[in-house]
Every structure is written in C-alpha cells, then in structure tokens.
Write an enzyme that holds these catalytic residues in place. Structure first.
Site, PDB file in Angstrom:
ATOM      1  N   ASP A 167       0.673  -1.334  -0.003  1.00 25.53           N
ATOM      2  CA  ASP A 167       0.000   0.096   0.123  1.00 25.53           C
ATOM      3  C   ASP A 167       0.638   1.268  -0.107  1.00 25.53           C
ATOM      4  O   ASP A 167       0.498   2.293  -0.701  1.00 25.53           O
ATOM      5  CB  ASP A 167      -0.865   0.059   1.171  1.00 25.53           C
ATOM      6  CG  ASP A 167      -2.063  -0.927   1.080  1.00 25.53           C
ATOM      7  OD1 ASP A 167      -2.274  -1.326  -0.079  1.00 25.53           O
ATOM      8  OD2 ASP A 167      -2.867  -1.150   2.176  1.00 25.53           O
ATOM      9  N   ILE A 168       1.893   1.244   0.824  1.00 30.63           N
ATOM     10  CA  ILE A 168       2.789   2.500   1.020  1.00 30.63           C
ATOM     11  C   ILE A 168       3.156   2.622  -0.388  1.00 30.63           C
ATOM     12  O   ILE A 168       3.570   3.984  -0.863  1.00 30.63           O
ATOM     13  CB  ILE A 168       3.671   2.189   2.096  1.00 30.63           C
ATOM     14  CG1 ILE A 168       3.036   2.252   3.422  1.00 30.63           C
ATOM     15  CG2 ILE A 168       4.920   3.279   2.055  1.00 30.63           C
ATOM     16  CD1 ILE A 168       3.850   1.646   4.530  1.00 30.63           C
TER      17      ILE A 168
END
Length: 380
Positions: A167-168
């Site tokens: 996600d990051i």
C-alpha cells in the site's frame, strides 16, 4: 505559494494505498475532497486504536483533506458527482474493477464532462488479466509477489513486512503517476486514465531479488537479518541489545576489522572479497559476534561513525520516533481538530529549498464539509 495550488482532487478512495497518495498531493497544495457514502465507506475509520473515538489508522492517511458525502449508487448522486468533475483535475478511486463503469462514472463518461480530467484507478490486480475483478489487500499482495518468501528467519515461516508496504509503495506511485499526467496535460491539454495495480507495484519493487532470478536463475532465500549477496551485512548482538552493521564494500570491511582490532582479518584468504566472505559467512559472523557482545551499542556506534561504516541501533517504534535525528529534522507534526483535539503525525519526508509544504487541516470527520460544498458547488 505551493506547487499544486489550484489543483482539485476528488478522492473516492478508501483504506491506505490511494488515500496516502492523495494526502501527499494535499501536502503539496492540492485541494483534496474525500467523497464518501453518507453511511461511511472507509473501513479504516473502524480500525483502532482510537484517539477521542477517531481511528489513528484513518488519521495517518487523511490530513489536509475535506470530506463530503454523496450516494454514487443513485442517479442524483452520480449527477452531483459529475458536476464536481467539471471543475476538478483528478479523480482518484480504488473501487473494484468495473464498479465505476456500473455507476456510469467510467473514465469514458467522465471525460465527456471534462476532457482534461485525470482518472487514477488503484486496484489489487489492475484493469486487465485473469485476476482483474478479484479483491487484493496488502497482505495478499505481499504473499503473491514473493516478498514474504524472502522475509523472515531462515528456519521460520514466510513473513509479511510489519507495515502495509505494498500500500505504501503504491501510494508513492499514485503521486508519481498523477504528477506525470499533469505534466503531460500541460502539453496536450488532455487528461488520461491511470491503471495502478498493487501487485504490479510490489513486483517492480523486488529490485535486486527479481534481477538476480531473471538474469541468473538465482533464487534469493529467507535469511532473517542477513543479506542474500553481501557479508557482513546484518544484526549483531551487543552487550545491551541488537545493532545493525552494514559493511557493504571491501573497504568498509577493512575498516571494520580495524574497529574490531582484528586487522589480520582483512588479509585472511577467507575474507578478502565479498564473494569469499559470503562463502564463509557463518564463520565470520561467529567471530564478529564474539567481539561485538563485549561492548554496548553506543560504544560501537561511536566507532562506526568515526570510520564511516553504516550502522544503527535496532530501535523500538517509541525509540525511533524519539531519536535525536528525527527530532532535529522536525519530523513530528501536530494538527488540531475542533471535535477530537490534537493529532500528532509523521510529516511528509520531502524537504525543499523553496517549495512549500503545509499542514493546514486535521483529517476530516465523515461529511464534515458537505454543507459548504452544497452551497458553493453542488448548487450550481
């Protein structure tokens, strides 16, 4: 003045990957408007721990934004959204593939309303391929990408990273892709559709591990804190806890030998080159550990810094956030919201000589700015 002033983002996204990206755009001056269902559509609001009934998980990805509510499953909501699109630059969403089209809000429909619109769609697997319509959360992506197979102890199970790394990384690509699309629009005066897949992002982030396999057939192993290709490059026990030491070059290893008061190791036939050190890694690590355990981490760090060898304490989260370097860089910020009080956060890491990053708005409550937009925009 900020670099993205006068850029408006309609953010339909939820959870972390896309919202963290729009937060970075907001830090750079874009007006980011979260568009949520009246009943709430972001499950992150329900994930603890909580600060005055507000999810700290939600708080970490939503500063500098406004929030309005619309029911996009109704004709009225869809028409109101299209009115917003007329004055917008970017639509960011992470619905499952096909959901926007089912609501009559596909890129093809949106560009009829605004030919300059940039539509960035973030999904687990992208808009094409056999898994295009399947959901994909961060742990699933870490598993499928092979990342977990090279993470964790060699005698333990495959392990996910302790933060939602897929996600990051995807949130960073959200920003990169949108900035590139804005620059292209400056030249062509047309928007475009961006298809971002979490799996694609994580695969592209396998870096040296993927390169080694693709070009030589070498399969990296799960080695805990050791490196697949370099030695000594790992955690060593000291008198008061673990210390990461990375002697990544022959020169750094020679300096490490001086620090350890074992200059003869630099000329030892087993350790002269990195290739040889890797072949004899078990012996070398045992020899080094017998010495590192005799001093504290701070004692070793002072020597490592003197000889410019990369090294650092294995900190807890509390220690990491409170270490002098982070405080000196002023990386911890604070915003206040009239309903739930002060919110502390880790700042945007971008530090420019003259571009201005601002922190003006605490993460909004659900629909906090709906009335304002109904008066100023939705009533047009």
């Amino acid at each position: 003045m900020q670099p993205l002033e006068n850029i408006r983002v309609l953010d339909l996204s939820r959870v972390y990957a896309a919202p963290a990206g729009s937060m970075m755009l907001a830090d750079l001056g874009a007006e980011v408007i979260r568009v949520e269902h009246p009943d709430g559509s972001d499950s992150m609001r329900d994930w603890g721990p909580f600060l005055n009934e507000q999810s700290t998980y939600y708080l970490c990805a939503n500063r500098n934004k406004k929030s309005i509510t619309l029911n996009l499953k109704t004709t009225a909501g869809q028409e109101q959204f299209k009115e917003l699109v007329k004055d917008a630059d970017i639509v960011l969403e992470n619905f499952k593939t096909g959901d926007m089209a089912r609501m009559g809000l596909s890129y093809e429909e949106l560009k009829k309303v605004n030919p300059r619109i940039i539509h960035c769609a973030v999904t687990g697997f992208g808009q094409t391929g056999p898994l295009a319509y399947e959901p994909g959360f961060d742990p699933v992506i870490q598993a499928m990408s092979g990342l977990m197979s090279v993470t964790g102890a060699s005698d333990g199970e495959a392990t996910k990273v302790g933060v939602p790394i897929a996600d990051i990384l995807t949130s960073n690509y959200v920003v990169i892709s949108i900035l590139a699309a804005l620059r292209m629009r400056d030249q062509t005066h047309e928007g475009q559709f961006i298809d971002l897949s979490l799996l694609d992002v994580q695969m592209s982030s396998l870096a040296n591990v993927a390169s080694a396999y693709l070009n030589t057939g070498f399969s990296s192993e799960r080695l805990g804190n050791r490196h697949n290709n370099v030695a000594p490059y790992q955690v060593f026990d000291c008198a008061d806890g673990p210390l990461m030491i990375c002697a990544g070059t022959d020169g750094q290893f020679q300096k490490l030998c001086m620090i350890l008061d074992r200059k003869e190791w630099a000329n030892d036939a087993r350790f002269v080159t990195n290739t040889l050190r890797k072949q004899h890694e078990a012996e070398l690590v045992k020899m080094i550990t017998e010495l590192t355990i005799k001093k504290t981490r701070d004692e070793w760090i002072a020597l490592l810094q003197q000889y410019k060898i990369p090294g650092g304490r294995v900190n807890t989260i509390a220690e990491a956030l409170e270490q002098p370097q982070i405080l000196a860089r002023e990386m911890i910020g604070e915003l206040e919201h009239e309903l739930y009080g002060k919110v502390k956060f880790v700042k945007n890491p971008l530090q420019f000589s003259s571009l201005n990053i601002q922190y003006n708005l605490a993460p909004p409550t659900l629909g906090e700015h709906t009335e304002t937009f109904q008066k100023s925009t939705l009533s047009k």
